[in-house]
Design a protein around this motif. Structure first.
Motif, short mmCIF file in Angstrom:
data_model
loop_
_atom_site.label_atom_id
_atom_site.label_comp_id
_atom_site.label_asym_id
_atom_site.label_seq_id
_atom_site.Cartn_x
_atom_site.Cartn_y
_atom_site.Cartn_z
N GLU A 15 0.99 -1.13 -0.15
CA GLU A 15 0.04 -0.01 -0.08
C GLU A 15 0.93 1.27 0.09
O GLU A 15 0.76 2.17 -0.74
N ALA A 16 1.65 1.23 0.91
CA ALA A 16 2.54 2.54 1.20
C ALA A 16 3.88 2.86 0.38
O ALA A 16 4.53 1.64 0.46
N GLU A 17 4.20 3.80 -0.05
CA GLU A 17 5.56 4.26 -0.63
C GLU A 17 6.67 3.66 0.42
O GLU A 17 7.72 3.40 -0.21
N LYS A 18 6.50 4.01 1.49
CA LYS A 18 7.54 3.79 2.52
C LYS A 18 7.88 2.22 2.65
O LYS A 18 8.99 1.62 2.65
N SER A 19 6.66 1.55 2.46
CA SER A 19 6.85 0.00 2.27
C SER A 19 7.41 -0.46 0.95
O SER A 19 8.43 -1.33 1.12
N ALA A 20 7.34 0.15 0.11
CA ALA A 20 8.13 -0.13 -1.23
C ALA A 20 9.64 0.06 -1.07
O ALA A 20 10.46 -0.77 -1.58
N LEU A 21 9.97 1.27 -0.39
CA LEU A 21 11.21 1.79 -0.37
C LEU A 21 11.94 0.71 0.50
O LEU A 21 13.05 0.36 0.51
N ALA A 22 11.19 0.26 1.66
CA ALA A 22 11.85 -0.61 2.78
C ALA A 22 12.11 -1.94 2.12
O ALA A 22 13.09 -2.55 2.34
N ILE A 23 11.21 -2.26 1.13
CA ILE A 23 11.30 -3.80 0.38
C ILE A 23 12.42 -3.78 -0.48
O ILE A 23 13.27 -4.71 -0.72
N GLU A 24 12.70 -2.37 -1.19
CA GLU A 24 13.58 -2.42 -2.19
C GLU A 24 15.04 -2.47 -1.35
O GLU A 24 15.84 -3.24 -1.99
N LEU A 25 15.35 -2.07 -0.30
CA LEU A 25 16.54 -2.20 0.44
C LEU A 25 16.50 -3.49 1.09
O LEU A 25 17.90 -4.18 0.92
N TRP A 26 15.51 -4.22 1.62
CA TRP A 26 15.74 -5.67 2.18
C TRP A 26 16.06 -6.35 1.01
O TRP A 26 16.94 -7.14 1.22
N ALA A 27 15.63 -6.28 -0.33
CA ALA A 27 16.02 -6.96 -1.46
C ALA A 27 17.53 -7.03 -1.72
O ALA A 27 18.14 -8.07 -1.88
N LYS A 28 17.96 -5.86 -1.54
CA LYS A 28 19.38 -5.62 -1.88
C LYS A 28 20.38 -6.08 -0.71
O LYS A 28 21.40 -6.68 -0.99
N ARG A 29 19.70 -6.01 0.56
CA ARG A 29 20.66 -6.83 1.51
C ARG A 29 20.74 -8.25 1.55
O ARG A 29 21.57 -8.76 2.13
N THR A 30 19.52 -8.68 1.05
CA THR A 30 19.27 -10.30 1.04
C THR A 30 19.84 -11.04 -0.31
O THR A 30 19.65 -12.03 -0.33
N GLY A 31 20.12 -10.00 -1.21
CA GLY A 31 20.52 -10.63 -2.45
C GLY A 31 19.13 -11.17 -3.44
O GLY A 31 19.64 -12.02 -3.90
N ARG A 32 18.17 -10.51 -2.92
CA ARG A 32 17.00 -11.00 -3.65
C ARG A 32 16.48 -9.74 -4.90
O ARG A 32 16.57 -8.64 -4.55
N ARG A 33 16.01 -10.45 -5.87
CA ARG A 33 15.57 -9.59 -6.96
C ARG A 33 14.11 -9.52 -6.99
O ARG A 33 13.31 -10.60 -6.98
N ILE A 34 13.57 -8.31 -6.49
CA ILE A 34 12.04 -8.20 -6.66
C ILE A 34 11.73 -6.93 -6.79
O ILE A 34 12.47 -5.89 -6.51
N LEU A 35 10.39 -6.58 -7.41
CA LEU A 35 9.91 -5.63 -7.83
C LEU A 35 8.90 -4.89 -6.87
O LEU A 35 8.00 -5.37 -7.02
N PRO A 36 9.44 -3.99 -6.04
CA PRO A 36 8.31 -3.42 -5.12
C PRO A 36 7.41 -2.37 -5.70
O PRO A 36 7.90 -1.40 -6.71
N ILE A 37 6.12 -2.67 -5.75
CA ILE A 37 5.19 -1.55 -6.29
C ILE A 37 3.86 -1.33 -5.13
O ILE A 37 3.37 -1.93 -4.53
N ALA A 38 4.06 0.21 -5.03
CA ALA A 38 2.84 0.80 -3.99
C ALA A 38 1.85 1.30 -4.65
O ALA A 38 1.81 1.83 -5.86
N THR A 39 0.44 0.91 -4.12
CA THR A 39 -0.55 1.55 -4.67
C THR A 39 -1.02 2.92 -4.17
O THR A 39 -1.82 3.63 -4.81
#
Length: 259
Positions: free
Chosen positions: A117-141
């Motif tokens: 839902e929130a932009e903050k969540s998309a940003l947090a997941i973006e950096l979580w993915a980088k820290r854990t070596g995972r490729r994922i596309l966060p999208i906030a509504t």
């Protein structure tokens, strides 16, 4: 004129693992009440509009296409809940939020998306993915129903031109892509949010997405960003092994037994 984020703002973002580098890349900044009203094309409605701006940029042109302001002092309703905490521009066409520089992930359909839902969540997941070596596309509504909006004009029964409302064109980003829906934890207690999530799942299935619905456990904050900040990277990664799979019929089944 934009204002820099305050020490308190930076501390809030740091709690969810988002640092100054990503905030600068995403051009997140502060605005005063007057600046917010100019940005959002608002008149005298509402109270103090000062807060943090989340700009929305087109992945095609790089230009800003929308923005939302997270207000410092939203109104409080009779139940003590915040009202209008996030405000979008008056008359703006809605868009989904992508973290800037996501173009390479967007172009690769093997990269799964996670819709929050929130932009903050998309940003947090973006950096979580980088820290854990995972490729994922966060999208906030930008809100539980905000994947729907004004998409054009149509003619009503009286022959008048009216706004046509439907799923946003940006949902095409999830076409034929494995897509996780991870709404805020209040989906467990708010039937309106659950209805929005079900509708979103149906729309994504129409786009031939492989839709997987995840649930945040209660007591870990409201959004995925809160969960990451409170429980850590490993706990968030474990969420992706749970939830339900939405089928073409609109039904769901457990991922634990039908992965």
């Amino acid at each position: 004129m934009s204002l820099p984020l305050t020490t308190a703002d930076l501390a809030m973002f740091a709690k969810i693992g988002v640092g100054p580098e990503l905030l600068a890349r995403a051009k997140i900044h502060r605005v005063s009440d007057a600046e917010a009203r100019e940005l959002l094309a608002l008149n005298g409605a509402h109270g103090d509009m000062s807060g943090i701006v989340f700009p929305y940029f087109s992945p095609v042109t790089g230009f800003r296409v929308a923005a939302r302001v997270r207000r410092d002092n939203p109104e409080i309703d009779e139940k003590g809940h915040e009202k209008n905490k996030y405000m979008a521009g008056y008359g703006d066409r809605r868009h989904l939020y992508l973290v800037p520089e996501s173009e390479s992930l967007l172009a690769d359909l093997t990269v799964p998306a996670v819709v929050v839902e929130a932009e903050k969540s998309a940003l947090a997941i973006e950096l979580w993915a980088k820290r854990t070596g995972r490729r994922i596309l966060p999208i906030a509504t930008g809100g539980c129903w905000s994947y729907r909006g004004r998409i054009g004009k149509t003619e009503n029964a009286g022959g008048h031109r009216v706004d046509e409302v439907g799923p946003l064109p940006d949902l095409k980003w999830c076409r034929k892509r494995r897509t996780y829906i991870l709404y805020d934890a209040n989906v467990a207690t708010n039937p309106k949010v659950r209805a929005a999530r079900r509708d979103l799942a149906r729309e994504l299935v129409k786009l031939e997405a492989e839709v997987r619905v995840l649930n945040l456990p209660q007591g870990t904050g409201n959004g995925p960003d809160d969960f990451i900040g409170l429980r850590g990277d490993a706990a968030f990664e474990a969420l992706f092994e749970t939830g339900t799979l939405t089928t073409k019929s609109g039904n769901t089944r457990s991922l634990l037994t039908n992965a």
